[in-house]
Design a protein around this motif. Structure first.
Motif, mmCIF file in Angstrom:
data_model
loop_
_atom_site.group_PDB
_atom_site.id
_atom_site.type_symbol
_atom_site.label_atom_id
_atom_site.label_comp_id
_atom_site.label_asym_id
_atom_site.label_seq_id
_atom_site.Cartn_x
_atom_site.Cartn_y
_atom_site.Cartn_z
ATOM 1 N N VAL A 70 -0.214 -11.125 7.588
ATOM 2 C CA VAL A 70 -1.636 -10.947 7.294
ATOM 3 C C VAL A 70 -1.831 -10.944 5.784
ATOM 4 O O VAL A 70 -1.221 -10.137 5.074
ATOM 5 C CB VAL A 70 -2.164 -9.632 7.902
ATOM 6 C CG1 VAL A 70 -3.622 -9.402 7.501
ATOM 7 C CG2 VAL A 70 -2.037 -9.667 9.425
ATOM 8 N N PRO A 71 -2.654 -11.819 5.241
ATOM 9 C CA PRO A 71 -2.811 -11.881 3.777
ATOM 10 C C PRO A 71 -3.438 -10.607 3.241
ATOM 11 O O PRO A 71 -4.356 -10.031 3.841
ATOM 12 C CB PRO A 71 -3.744 -13.087 3.581
ATOM 13 C CG PRO A 71 -4.454 -13.239 4.888
ATOM 14 C CD PRO A 71 -3.497 -12.810 5.940
ATOM 15 N N GLY A 72 -2.913 -10.153 2.119
ATOM 16 C CA GLY A 72 -3.471 -8.963 1.476
ATOM 17 C C GLY A 72 -3.159 -7.670 2.185
ATOM 18 O O GLY A 72 -3.812 -6.651 1.928
ATOM 19 N N LEU A 73 -2.159 -7.678 3.083
ATOM 20 C CA LEU A 73 -1.783 -6.472 3.817
ATOM 21 C C LEU A 73 -0.303 -6.194 3.587
ATOM 22 O O LEU A 73 0.555 -6.985 3.998
ATOM 23 C CB LEU A 73 -2.052 -6.629 5.312
ATOM 24 C CG LEU A 73 -1.625 -5.464 6.209
ATOM 25 C CD1 LEU A 73 -2.487 -4.241 5.959
ATOM 26 C CD2 LEU A 73 -1.694 -5.850 7.687
ATOM 27 N N ALA A 74 0.005 -5.094 2.926
ATOM 28 C CA ALA A 74 1.392 -4.697 2.696
ATOM 29 C C ALA A 74 1.855 -3.788 3.824
ATOM 30 O O ALA A 74 1.114 -2.908 4.270
ATOM 31 C CB ALA A 74 1.529 -3.970 1.363
ATOM 32 N N VAL A 75 3.077 -4.011 4.302
ATOM 33 C CA VAL A 75 3.672 -3.180 5.349
ATOM 34 C C VAL A 75 4.687 -2.263 4.678
ATOM 35 O O VAL A 75 5.697 -2.720 4.144
ATOM 36 C CB VAL A 75 4.332 -4.037 6.438
ATOM 37 C CG1 VAL A 75 4.928 -3.149 7.527
ATOM 38 C CG2 VAL A 75 3.322 -5.013 7.035
ATOM 39 N N LEU A 76 4.418 -0.971 4.721
ATOM 40 C CA LEU A 76 5.149 0.010 3.919
ATOM 41 C C LEU A 76 5.652 1.128 4.823
ATOM 42 O O LEU A 76 4.866 1.746 5.543
ATOM 43 C CB LEU A 76 4.222 0.564 2.832
ATOM 44 C CG LEU A 76 4.704 1.683 1.926
ATOM 45 C CD1 LEU A 76 5.971 1.281 1.174
ATOM 46 C CD2 LEU A 76 3.598 2.050 0.926
ATOM 47 N N GLU A 77 6.958 1.391 4.798
ATOM 48 C CA GLU A 77 7.555 2.427 5.652
ATOM 49 C C GLU A 77 8.357 3.423 4.809
ATOM 50 O O GLU A 77 9.509 3.162 4.464
ATOM 51 C CB GLU A 77 8.455 1.813 6.729
ATOM 52 C CG GLU A 77 9.047 2.866 7.653
ATOM 53 C CD GLU A 77 9.829 2.273 8.808
ATOM 54 O OE1 GLU A 77 10.276 3.049 9.674
ATOM 55 O OE2 GLU A 77 9.995 1.034 8.862
ATOM 56 N N PRO A 78 7.783 4.580 4.498
ATOM 57 C CA PRO A 78 8.521 5.590 3.736
ATOM 58 C C PRO A 78 9.577 6.270 4.593
ATOM 59 O O PRO A 78 9.470 6.326 5.822
ATOM 60 C CB PRO A 78 7.431 6.572 3.308
ATOM 61 C CG PRO A 78 6.358 6.419 4.331
ATOM 62 C CD PRO A 78 6.402 4.991 4.779
ATOM 63 N N SER A 79 10.581 6.809 3.918
ATOM 64 C CA SER A 79 11.708 7.415 4.637
ATOM 65 C C SER A 79 11.829 8.911 4.431
ATOM 66 O O SER A 79 12.586 9.566 5.147
ATOM 67 C CB SER A 79 13.022 6.746 4.205
ATOM 68 O OG SER A 79 13.253 6.961 2.817
ATOM 69 N N HIS A 80 11.097 9.476 3.470
ATOM 70 C CA HIS A 80 11.233 10.913 3.211
ATOM 71 C C HIS A 80 9.944 11.427 2.577
ATOM 72 O O HIS A 80 9.100 10.638 2.111
ATOM 73 C CB HIS A 80 12.457 11.194 2.333
ATOM 74 C CG HIS A 80 12.466 10.482 1.017
ATOM 75 N ND1 HIS A 80 11.896 11.001 -0.113
ATOM 76 C CD2 HIS A 80 12.977 9.273 0.660
ATOM 77 C CE1 HIS A 80 12.063 10.163 -1.123
ATOM 78 N NE2 HIS A 80 12.717 9.103 -0.679
ATOM 79 N N GLN B 116 8.799 10.185 -0.947
ATOM 80 C CA GLN B 116 8.405 8.779 -0.936
ATOM 81 C C GLN B 116 7.071 8.602 -0.219
ATOM 82 O O GLN B 116 6.254 7.751 -0.600
ATOM 83 C CB GLN B 116 9.488 7.948 -0.256
ATOM 84 C CG GLN B 116 9.314 6.447 -0.432
ATOM 85 C CD GLN B 116 10.459 5.680 0.197
ATOM 86 O OE1 GLN B 116 10.662 5.755 1.410
ATOM 87 N NE2 GLN B 116 11.222 4.969 -0.617
ATOM 88 N N LEU B 117 6.828 9.414 0.804
ATOM 89 C CA LEU B 117 5.548 9.366 1.504
ATOM 90 C C LEU B 117 4.408 9.748 0.567
ATOM 91 O O LEU B 117 3.338 9.127 0.595
ATOM 92 C CB LEU B 117 5.583 10.297 2.715
ATOM 93 C CG LEU B 117 4.269 10.489 3.471
ATOM 94 C CD1 LEU B 117 3.706 9.161 3.950
ATOM 95 C CD2 LEU B 117 4.469 11.433 4.648
ATOM 96 N N ALA B 118 4.629 10.761 -0.263
ATOM 97 C CA ALA B 118 3.589 11.158 -1.220
ATOM 98 C C ALA B 118 3.273 10.011 -2.176
ATOM 99 O O ALA B 118 2.095 9.734 -2.473
ATOM 100 C CB ALA B 118 4.044 12.393 -1.993
ATOM 101 N N ALA B 119 4.318 9.329 -2.646
ATOM 102 C CA ALA B 119 4.094 8.181 -3.529
ATOM 103 C C ALA B 119 3.399 7.047 -2.779
ATOM 104 O O ALA B 119 2.529 6.351 -3.328
ATOM 105 C CB ALA B 119 5.428 7.705 -4.098
ATOM 106 N N ALA B 120 3.754 6.853 -1.512
ATOM 107 C CA ALA B 120 3.128 5.802 -0.712
ATOM 108 C C ALA B 120 1.644 6.088 -0.506
ATOM 109 O O ALA B 120 0.812 5.173 -0.551
ATOM 110 C CB ALA B 120 3.838 5.681 0.632
ATOM 111 N N LEU B 121 1.298 7.356 -0.289
ATOM 112 C CA LEU B 121 -0.105 7.697 -0.103
ATOM 113 C C LEU B 121 -0.895 7.465 -1.390
ATOM 114 O O LEU B 121 -2.031 6.972 -1.357
ATOM 115 C CB LEU B 121 -0.239 9.148 0.354
ATOM 116 C CG LEU B 121 -1.654 9.615 0.686
ATOM 117 C CD1 LEU B 121 -2.291 8.734 1.742
ATOM 118 C CD2 LEU B 121 -1.638 11.065 1.142
ATOM 119 N N ASP B 122 -0.307 7.782 -2.522
ATOM 120 C CA ASP B 122 -0.967 7.490 -3.800
ATOM 121 C C ASP B 122 -1.205 5.989 -3.943
ATOM 122 O O ASP B 122 -2.263 5.553 -4.419
ATOM 123 C CB ASP B 122 -0.107 7.992 -4.964
ATOM 124 C CG ASP B 122 -0.152 9.505 -5.101
ATOM 125 O OD1 ASP B 122 -1.082 10.135 -4.547
ATOM 126 O OD2 ASP B 122 0.745 10.077 -5.749
#
Length: 653
Positions: free
Chosen positions: A449-459, A462-468
């Motif tokens: 899907v264009p313009g859609l990043a698939v992101l899977e945090p592991s801890h 990293q989840l806090a950084a992913a949410l930011d």
């Protein structure tokens, strides 16, 4: 954990069915006995759906004992549950009738046992259900198939009233009336509750009878716990609507049959039903068992018959692992972020507990939207919120969030406005619910899907950084959250910069590099690295949380002295990280001479305990260590990436 549990053996079902002459009392006794065995099965498995199984138990008992002609036989009447959550109750009834092996009582949600939701691999199951809203359509197709092949059988399908929020149900009704499907009966287990709370508080069905009537269906209503009313309803169905599809709205109580689980026992003002899923604690189990046993024995005593003779055995119950789970952390982080960012709006698909959103719901009620079991509506609503300048976060289980509204996610992406999709229960685990709930094709379905990043945090860090990142990026994001406990080796990792397409080396090693994402894969890879170290093989383990983004410069630097690359994915590998990394290595030439293997699923995922299923798919630490070690010692086993020559990924199941 060892404890004593009891169940009703098949011989006792035979005795009751033979000695209780009155069909209504027989059905009630059979239902109470089935509930006892359902309670045993779910308690022993450590998970399951008590509330839905219990609300449907009297309906199922009447259908299989009195109403249907040779159900579950090849040329008999057909019965199946569209909602699928009540599978343990249906299994218990079938075992009681001798239609399934009695030993399967002890193998709910175990590999080669009884799946968490109905599966055609189980005798008597015509369809895979649990993915809601499909049952009426499947039943219509079966009716047409019967007509074309000269077979005359009735088809009865059970739905839940929460399930009726899925739009496909309403698409299915008019043509059934147009084709005069008098063979088709839909029974609504109308217990007025869905996964989290009351249907009326989410997406009220309104005049349910009127909706079916408007579509050309016959409508009947009865008490779904009263065999006499059920008998009358089916008699009227045959007499009054022989050439017309009919819905029987059966009013029930979720958890009905014993006060411990009955929704009627909820405290005033209590909004969440506590027994939708999961295994009961000791106190709830014991009180429910006594209530159900008293019900069945009361019927037997009234007939002058001896009480039931349950079998009791000490069994080893699965221990619920303790530790941090990412959806719980996520819910707190999103709640805090919403204090700072008034643009954040959270949409939920009837899974407020499992997606970690209870804190958000309580803290920001004006920015919490409960959309119910209607994923397409929810995703398109998010597109409207984004158009209004807000930052919508859309929540459901990954298996439902990526699939049913896939076109709607793509449509949102074409509009270029950021939407964050947060899928919990991502990946192969937990394996107990079965493949309807195992999200193993979401990465493949969304990576393009264009313009859609698939992101899977592991801890958590990293989840806090992913949410930011989700809050600030101009792109949309699919945030893939495993619901498993984060392994200790990952849980306390410190914060680290999160850069698009870049990962983090978790364990430095030798020229053998393994990539993974999420706590499940990385936990098993770190375990495999320990096993390989004992063999003298140093494995470098890399956490790459991006499934469809990779930075070529970072990748080239990381793999400058690498001889073997392994990419492990707990989902189907097609369109995932292995394809992504191999393509970049080929296109840039940095992969020349590197032995490469992608490890992912290649078949429908198995149902069982987490350990059983990881091993069955070769995704546990022991199997990974064996495969990686063998490849390292025998490089001819893996594909080498050589410039512009053809290549393919080798995969394991």
């Amino acid at each position: 954990m060892d404890r004593s549990l009891a169940w009703i053996p098949r011989a006792e079902f035979e005795r009751v069915l033979g000695d209780v002459a009155d069909p209504h009392e027989r059905a009630l006794a059979f239902a109470a006995m089935s509930r006892i065995n359902t309670l045993y099965m779910i308690t022993r498995a450590g998970s399951g759906h008590i509330g839905s199984s219990f609300s449907a138990a009297d309906l199922v008992s009447w259908l299989v004992l009195e109403e249907l002609d040779r159900p579950f036989e090849a040329d008999g009447d057909v019965y199946f549950s569209s909602k699928g959550h009540d599978a343990p109750g249906l299994y218990a009834a079938m075992i009681g009738l001798g239609l399934l092996d009695e030993d399967l009582l002890h193998r709910l949600r175990r590999i080669d046992g009884l799946p968490g939701h109905p599966d055609v691999g189980t005798p008597g199951m015509p369809f895979n259900t649990g993915s809601l809203g499909m049952g009426i359509s499947k039943a219509k197709g079966l009716v047409l198939a019967h007509r074309l092949t000269g077979r005359s059988s009735r088809v009865v399908v059970m739905t839940g009233d929460g399930e009726l929020q899925e739009g496909q149900n309403w698409e299915a009704l008019p043509s059934a009336a147009r084709y005069g499907m008098g063979e088709l009966t839909v029974v609504v287990d109308h217990n007025r509750l869905q996964s989290d709370t009351f249907v009326a508080d989410v997406s009220d069905l309104g005049d349910l009878a009127g909706k079916f009537t408007a579509a050309g269906w016959g409508v009947l209503r009865c008490d779904g716990h009263d065999p006499r009313q059920l008998e009358e309803a089916f008699a009227r169905r045959a007499a009054d609507h022989p050439e017309q599809p009919v819905v029987i709205i059966a009013d029930t109580v979720k958890g009905g049959g014993c006060p411990t689980f009955a929704a009627t026992s909820m405290a005033p003002g209590e909004w969440r039903y506590r027994h939708h899923s999961g295994a009961p604690g000791r106190q709830d189990h014991d009180s429910a068992y006594r209530e159900l046993l008293d019900t069945a024995d009361g019927i037997l005593r009234g007939r002058g018959l001896p009480p039931l003779r349950p079998v009791e055995r000490t069994v080893d119950l699965p221990a619920k692992p303790s530790g941090v789970r990412l959806p719980e952390v996520y819910g707190r982080l999103l709640t805090e972020a919403a204090h700072e960012d008034p643009r954040i709006v959270a949409l939920d698909g009837d899974l407020v507990l499992d997606t970690g959103l209870i804190p958000f719901r309580e803290t920001h009620p004006d920015r919490f939207v409960e959309c119910g079991i209607a994923e397409q509506d929810m995703v398109s609503m998010a597109g409207g919120l984004a158009a209004g300048g807000l930052r919508p976060f859309v929540h459901s289980f990954s298996c439902f969030l990526h699939a049913r509204p896939n076109e709607h996610i793509y449509n949102n992406a074409t509009e270029g406005r950021p939407v964050v999709y947060v899928g919990s229960l991502a990946g192969l685990l937990p394996a107990g619910p079965g493949h309807s709930h195992q999200a193993v094709r979401d990465v493949s379905a969304l990576s393009a899907v264009p313009g859609l990043a698939v992101l899977e945090p592991s801890h958590p860090a990293q989840l806090a950084a992913a949410l930011d990142h989700c809050r600030t990026t101009p792109d949309s994001v699919y945030l893939r959250l495993s619901s498993q406990v984060v392994p200790a080796a990952l849980a306390e990792l410190p914060p680290a910069p999160l850069a698009v397409g870049r990962g983090q080396v978790l364990r430095p090693g030798g020229p053998q590099v393994a990539f993974g994402a999420g706590p499940v894969v990385l936990g098993q890879l770190l375990g495999a690295a320990d096993l390989l170290a004992a063999q003298g093989i140093a494995l470098t383990v890399v956490d790459l949380p991006w499934h469809n983004r990779v930075d070529p410069e970072w990748l080239a630097e990381l793999l400058s002295d690498t001889r073997h690359v392994f990419v492990v994915e707990h989902q189907y590998g097609s369109g995932g990280q292995a394809d992504l990394i191999a393509r970049h290595l080929l296109e840039t030439g940095t992969g020349d001479g590197i032995a490469f293997r992608g490890l992912g699923l290649t078949e429908v995922p198995r149902c069982g305990t987490d350990a059983e299923v990881l091993a069955a798919h070769g995704m546990d630490a022991a199997h990974l260590a064996q495969l990686i070690g063998t490849d390292v010692l025998d490089p001819t086993r893996t594909t080498r990436l050589m410039g512009d020559t053809s290549w393919k990924l080798s995969a394991t199941s």
